[in-house]
Design a protein around this motif. Structure first.
Motif, PDB file in Angstrom:
ATOM      1  N   GLN A  11      38.033  19.266  32.832  1.00 30.17           N
ATOM      2  CA  GLN A  11      39.336  18.991  33.460  1.00 30.17           C
ATOM      3  C   GLN A  11      40.224  20.236  33.415  1.00 30.17           C
ATOM      4  O   GLN A  11      40.937  20.536  34.368  1.00 30.17           O
ATOM      5  CB  GLN A  11      40.044  17.848  32.732  1.00 30.17           C
ATOM      6  N   ALA A  12      40.157  20.941  32.298  1.00 31.41           N
ATOM      7  CA  ALA A  12      40.995  22.137  32.140  1.00 31.41           C
ATOM      8  C   ALA A  12      40.572  23.218  33.132  1.00 31.41           C
ATOM      9  O   ALA A  12      41.419  23.904  33.720  1.00 31.41           O
ATOM     10  CB  ALA A  12      40.897  22.664  30.710  1.00 31.41           C
ATOM     11  N   VAL A  13      39.259  23.371  33.329  1.00 27.72           N
ATOM     12  CA  VAL A  13      38.753  24.353  34.302  1.00 27.72           C
ATOM     13  C   VAL A  13      39.231  23.962  35.701  1.00 27.72           C
ATOM     14  O   VAL A  13      39.695  24.801  36.479  1.00 27.72           O
ATOM     15  CB  VAL A  13      37.208  24.440  34.247  1.00 27.72           C
ATOM     16  N   GLN A  14      39.136  22.672  35.998  1.00 26.85           N
ATOM     17  CA  GLN A  14      39.582  22.186  37.306  1.00 26.85           C
ATOM     18  C   GLN A  14      41.087  22.407  37.478  1.00 26.85           C
ATOM     19  O   GLN A  14      41.552  22.770  38.555  1.00 26.85           O
ATOM     20  CB  GLN A  14      39.227  20.692  37.456  1.00 26.85           C
ATOM     21  N   ASN A  15      41.811  22.230  36.387  1.00 30.50           N
ATOM     22  CA  ASN A  15      43.263  22.410  36.449  1.00 30.50           C
ATOM     23  C   ASN A  15      43.651  23.851  36.808  1.00 30.50           C
ATOM     24  O   ASN A  15      44.639  24.073  37.511  1.00 30.50           O
ATOM     25  CB  ASN A  15      43.909  22.001  35.118  1.00 30.50           C
ATOM     26  N   ILE A  16      42.860  24.805  36.334  1.00 28.18           N
ATOM     27  CA  ILE A  16      43.147  26.213  36.694  1.00 28.18           C
ATOM     28  C   ILE A  16      43.094  26.353  38.214  1.00 28.18           C
ATOM     29  O   ILE A  16      43.980  26.947  38.825  1.00 28.18           O
ATOM     30  CB  ILE A  16      42.130  27.188  36.044  1.00 28.18           C
ATOM     31  N   ARG A  17      42.064  25.764  38.826  1.00 24.04           N
ATOM     32  CA  ARG A  17      41.916  25.853  40.298  1.00 24.04           C
ATOM     33  C   ARG A  17      43.088  25.179  41.004  1.00 24.04           C
ATOM     34  O   ARG A  17      43.624  25.689  41.982  1.00 24.04           O
ATOM     35  CB  ARG A  17      40.612  25.190  40.740  1.00 24.04           C
ATOM     36  N   THR A  18      43.483  24.010  40.467  1.00 21.64           N
ATOM     37  CA  THR A  18      44.593  23.275  41.094  1.00 21.64           C
ATOM     38  C   THR A  18      45.879  24.098  41.035  1.00 21.64           C
ATOM     39  O   THR A  18      46.606  24.201  42.025  1.00 21.64           O
ATOM     40  CB  THR A  18      44.813  21.925  40.367  1.00 21.64           C
ATOM     41  N   VAL A  19      46.146  24.667  39.863  1.00 23.79           N
ATOM     42  CA  VAL A  19      47.373  25.476  39.713  1.00 23.79           C
ATOM     43  C   VAL A  19      47.332  26.655  40.693  1.00 23.79           C
ATOM     44  O   VAL A  19      48.325  26.989  41.323  1.00 23.79           O
ATOM     45  CB  VAL A  19      47.522  25.986  38.255  1.00 23.79           C
ATOM     46  N   ARG A  20      46.141  27.242  40.840  1.00 25.02           N
ATOM     47  CA  ARG A  20      46.002  28.388  41.752  1.00 25.02           C
ATOM     48  C   ARG A  20      46.279  27.967  43.201  1.00 25.02           C
ATOM     49  O   ARG A  20      46.973  28.659  43.935  1.00 25.02           O
ATOM     50  CB  ARG A  20      44.599  28.985  41.623  1.00 25.02           C
ATOM     51  N   GLN A  21      45.728  26.813  43.580  1.00 23.42           N
ATOM     52  CA  GLN A  21      45.939  26.336  44.956  1.00 23.42           C
ATOM     53  C   GLN A  21      47.410  26.054  45.251  1.00 23.42           C
ATOM     54  O   GLN A  21      47.879  26.272  46.355  1.00 23.42           O
ATOM     55  CB  GLN A  21      45.135  25.056  45.199  1.00 23.42           C
ATOM     56  N   ASN A  22      48.123  25.603  44.229  1.00 24.42           N
ATOM     57  CA  ASN A  22      49.527  25.255  44.427  1.00 24.42           C
ATOM     58  C   ASN A  22      50.480  26.420  44.190  1.00 24.42           C
ATOM     59  O   ASN A  22      51.693  26.256  44.278  1.00 24.42           O
ATOM     60  CB  ASN A  22      49.920  24.102  43.489  1.00 24.42           C
ATOM     61  N   ALA A  23      49.912  27.576  43.879  1.00 25.07           N
ATOM     62  CA  ALA A  23      50.775  28.715  43.563  1.00 25.07           C
ATOM     63  C   ALA A  23      51.588  29.120  44.779  1.00 25.07           C
ATOM     64  O   ALA A  23      51.084  29.142  45.904  1.00 25.07           O
ATOM     65  CB  ALA A  23      49.935  29.888  43.073  1.00 25.07           C
ATOM     66  N   ALA A  24      52.850  29.459  44.531  1.00 23.91           N
ATOM     67  CA  ALA A  24      53.737  29.858  45.620  1.00 23.91           C
ATOM     68  C   ALA A  24      53.372  31.237  46.146  1.00 23.91           C
ATOM     69  O   ALA A  24      53.556  31.533  47.312  1.00 23.91           O
ATOM     70  CB  ALA A  24      55.182  29.842  45.125  1.00 23.91           C
ATOM     71  N   ILE A  25      52.849  32.063  45.260  1.00 26.25           N
ATOM     72  CA  ILE A  25      52.533  33.432  45.660  1.00 26.25           C
ATOM     73  C   ILE A  25      51.354  33.937  44.833  1.00 26.25           C
ATOM     74  O   ILE A  25      51.157  33.512  43.701  1.00 26.25           O
ATOM     75  CB  ILE A  25      53.763  34.370  45.470  1.00 26.25           C
ATOM     76  N   GLN A  26      50.558  34.801  45.422  1.00 26.48           N
ATOM     77  CA  GLN A  26      49.469  35.447  44.679  1.00 26.48           C
ATOM     78  C   GLN A  26      49.770  36.930  44.561  1.00 26.48           C
ATOM     79  O   GLN A  26      50.203  37.555  45.521  1.00 26.48           O
ATOM     80  CB  GLN A  26      48.131  35.273  45.419  1.00 26.48           C
ATOM     81  N   PHE A  27      49.540  37.493  43.395  1.00 25.72           N
ATOM     82  CA  PHE A  27      49.680  38.941  43.247  1.00 25.72           C
ATOM     83  C   PHE A  27      48.635  39.633  44.099  1.00 25.72           C
ATOM     84  O   PHE A  27      48.867  40.665  44.685  1.00 25.72           O
ATOM     85  CB  PHE A  27      49.536  39.362  41.781  1.00 25.72           C
ATOM     86  N   ASN A  28      47.446  39.046  44.135  1.00 27.28           N
ATOM     87  CA  ASN A  28      46.402  39.567  45.007  1.00 27.28           C
ATOM     88  C   ASN A  28      45.929  38.444  45.920  1.00 27.28           C
ATOM     89  O   ASN A  28      45.436  37.427  45.444  1.00 27.28           O
ATOM     90  CB  ASN A  28      45.231  40.112  44.183  1.00 27.28           C
ATOM     91  N   PRO A  29      46.103  38.605  47.242  1.00 24.83           N
ATOM     92  CA  PRO A  29      45.748  37.517  48.157  1.00 24.83           C
ATOM     93  C   PRO A  29      44.254  37.162  48.116  1.00 24.83           C
ATOM     94  O   PRO A  29      43.873  36.070  48.529  1.00 24.83           O
ATOM     95  CB  PRO A  29      46.145  38.065  49.540  1.00 24.83           C
ATOM     96  N   ASP A  30      43.427  38.089  47.595  1.00 20.97           N
ATOM     97  CA  ASP A  30      41.989  37.821  47.532  1.00 20.97           C
ATOM     98  C   ASP A  30      41.541  37.335  46.155  1.00 20.97           C
ATOM     99  O   ASP A  30      40.389  37.504  45.774  1.00 20.97           O
ATOM    100  CB  ASP A  30      41.211  39.089  47.906  1.00 20.97           C
ATOM    101  N   ILE A  31      42.469  36.736  45.407  1.00 20.08           N
ATOM    102  CA  ILE A  31      42.165  36.341  44.029  1.00 20.08           C
ATOM    103  C   ILE A  31      40.959  35.404  43.952  1.00 20.08           C
ATOM    104  O   ILE A  31      40.115  35.527  43.064  1.00 20.08           O
ATOM    105  CB  ILE A  31      43.413  35.716  43.346  1.00 20.08           C
ATOM    106  N   ASP A  32      40.855  34.461  44.912  1.00 16.39           N
ATOM    107  CA  ASP A  32      39.738  33.509  44.891  1.00 16.39           C
ATOM    108  C   ASP A  32      38.401  34.238  44.932  1.00 16.39           C
ATOM    109  O   ASP A  32      37.461  33.885  44.226  1.00 16.39           O
ATOM    110  CB  ASP A  32      39.833  32.543  46.075  1.00 16.39           C
TER     111      ASP A  32
END
Lengths: 412, 110
Positions: free
Chosen positions: A366-387
């Protein structure tokens, strides 16, 4: 003796400490800074909801939670070496050697320096330094400033300086050279700013995004970019001007700036000295990973993550027994991601330590999945190619892990 | 530089206890729990040392302990980072000074 030593009391380290302690582990956290919170301490921006993200409050909340769980937090402690000795890790610090079977390195990031002639003068500082002085120490960095370097971090902190009433006169680029690389090329800078806004029309960059959302800017490109720049809440972003030298005798007195062409080449005869008493250099962030390096942990160069990162799995383990990583040491992202990674690392450590009973695997997934969820909901990425960067690291880890298993089978 | 006592989001700062300390023989006021770098900047002191060899001025750069640019001598302990060290009452801080360059002198004497 502790079960876990955590290096870094930022969002990743504190979240990791809380997750470990909740699962019955004894935790010691060390940090060089005068108080816990790491770079949460400087953060201040408005969320899409309109609420303010106040990093100081977040840090206080994490600190209090950790204290309630009897986590031992030591500030003002520097770690200078880390080595494995039989079953334990020895963490050599300025207050002596600490020993534990598990170590979580959550040292965060450092700023890329962009050397500009004259940058050693007092009054020249990294953009992050200005953030800490303004929001943490509440001391004005100067009366009249110039930011060299246009990137996400620079805009976020410009916003914070403006909130505190600090006058930033202009943002210019560093002169194009092998040190500044793409940061000195107006076309590349504009492209990266537009890319960021395309992915995230972000309230974090409330002022920046207004600029970036203007379609006509996209269309006209850098060739017709106004010579005097486009204002971001009153501060002109001058992509067609380059800082050639910071001048001053005993401290900053001004910056010698010239107009450039679309490629960043200085146009002769356009040089002018602009008065300033402070200069911020914004070169972006890279993972602060020296302590992982001294352990012998293998590294991989993943530009999307900000540079060289220690090899790690999605559950934050490294190939070294008992050594875990979380936060910006694994790649440059927001403090929210760092917290989610810290929780994951903490659960991962608990699992390795035989704690958490039957549901620990579920919690970890669940915690690993939560990292992905937080990333998807992020308002901004420092690097647009983070995924892409995260996928690369995952692939490298899985390839090596599978190879190791096969080798072991063959040997067996 | 003055302090940011009022902030639209963080609010006001008041009632902080003051402490005094010395920098290069002069007495300055700082707030309790404040770093040397912040206290000196608040007192308009940007120059924390000179480069040991060239003598050119230096101040803090990264402000979080990474760059070592703000190294000063604190109560006799040299190479102490001003950005990570909290001011204590009567603390004696000395700026970093020019040091003799033994190798250069050897070359010159040859």
């Amino acid at each position: 003796m502790s079960d876990v030593i955590i290096i870094g009391a930022g969002p990743a380290g504190l979240a990791g400490a809380i997750a470990c302690a909740e699962n019955g582990l004894r935790v010691t956290v060390v940090d060089e800074f005068i108080k816990p919170g790491g770079r949460l301490l400087g953060q201040l921006h408005q969320e899409p909801s309109g609420d303010w993200w106040n990093g100081i409050k977040e840090a206080e909340r994490l600190h209090q939670n950790a204290m309630n769980l009897s986590v031992d937090i030591r500030c003002g402690v520097s770690v200078y070496n880390l080595e494995k000795c039989s079953q334990n890790w020895n963490v050599h610090t300025s207050i002596g050697t600490l020993t534990a079977p598990f170590v979580l390195i959550a040292t965060g990031a450092a700023e890329y320096p962009v050397p500009v002639p004259g940058w050693t003068l007092p009054g020249v500082m990294s953009i992050g330094a200005a953030q800490v002085m303004t929001n943490v120490h509440r001391v004005q960095v100067g009366k009249k400033g110039i930011i060299i370097g246009a990137n996400i971090l620079a805009f976020a902190i410009l916003n914070e300086l403006q909130l505190a009433g600090i006058n930033v006169e202009r943002i210019v680029l560093p002169e194009k050279n092998p040190n500044s690389q793409k940061a000195g090329e107006p076309e590349e800078v504009l492209k990266s700013l537009l890319h960021a806004s395309h992915l995230a029309p972000s309230p974090l960059l409330r002022f920046g995004s207004k600029f970036m959302k203007k379609d006509w800017i996209r269309k006209m490109g850098i060739n017709f970019y106004p010579k005097n720049g486009i204002k971001i809440n009153g501060t002109p972003l001058q992509l067609r001007k380059a800082a050639l030298e910071v001048i001053g005798k005993d401290q900053v007195e001004g910056v010698r700036i010239a107009d450039t062409d679309a490629n960043g080449k200085v146009i002769p005869g356009t040089e002018k000295i602009y008065e300033a008493d402070f200069v911020c250099i914004a070169g972006g962030l890279y993972p602060l990973a020296e302590l992982a390096a001294v352990t012998g942990c293998p590294f991989h160069y993943v530009p999307e993550l900000g540079g060289h990162v220690p090899s790690h799995s999605e559950t934050m383990e490294t190939p070294l027994d008992g050594l875990f990583v979380a936060g910006n040491i694994t790649g440059i992202e927001s403090g929210k991601i760092a917290m989610a990674q810290g929780i994951t690392a903490g659960l991962s450590i608990a699992k390795h330590a035989g704690k958490g009973k039957n549901n620990i695997n579920n919690k970890l997934q669940q915690a690993v999945q939560n990292i992905r969820t937080v990333r998807q909901n992020a308002a901004i990425q420092f690097n647009p190619d983070i995924d892409r960067g995260r996928s690369k690291m995952k692939q490298i880890w899985e390839d090596q892990h599978n190879n190791n298993n096969q080798t072991q089978e063959k040997i067996g | 530089m003055s302090r940011i006592l009022n902030h639209p989001i963080f609010g006001k700062i008041n009632d902080r206890k003051q402490v005094s300390f010395q920098f290069d023989g002069k007495t300055y006021e700082a707030y309790e729990n404040e770093t040397i770098a912040a206290a000196l900047l608040a007192n308009d002191v940007r120059k924390l040392r000179v480069h040991e060899d060239s003598g050119t001025p230096r101040g803090f750069y990264c402000n979080i302990g990474h760059c070592m640019e703000c190294r000063v001598t604190v109560n006799g302990q040299s190479n102490t980072r001003a950005c990570l060290t909290v001011v204590q009452q009567d603390m004696v801080v000395e700026s970093g000074k020019l040091l003799p360059n033994i190798i250069r002198r050897m070359v010159e004497e040859q």
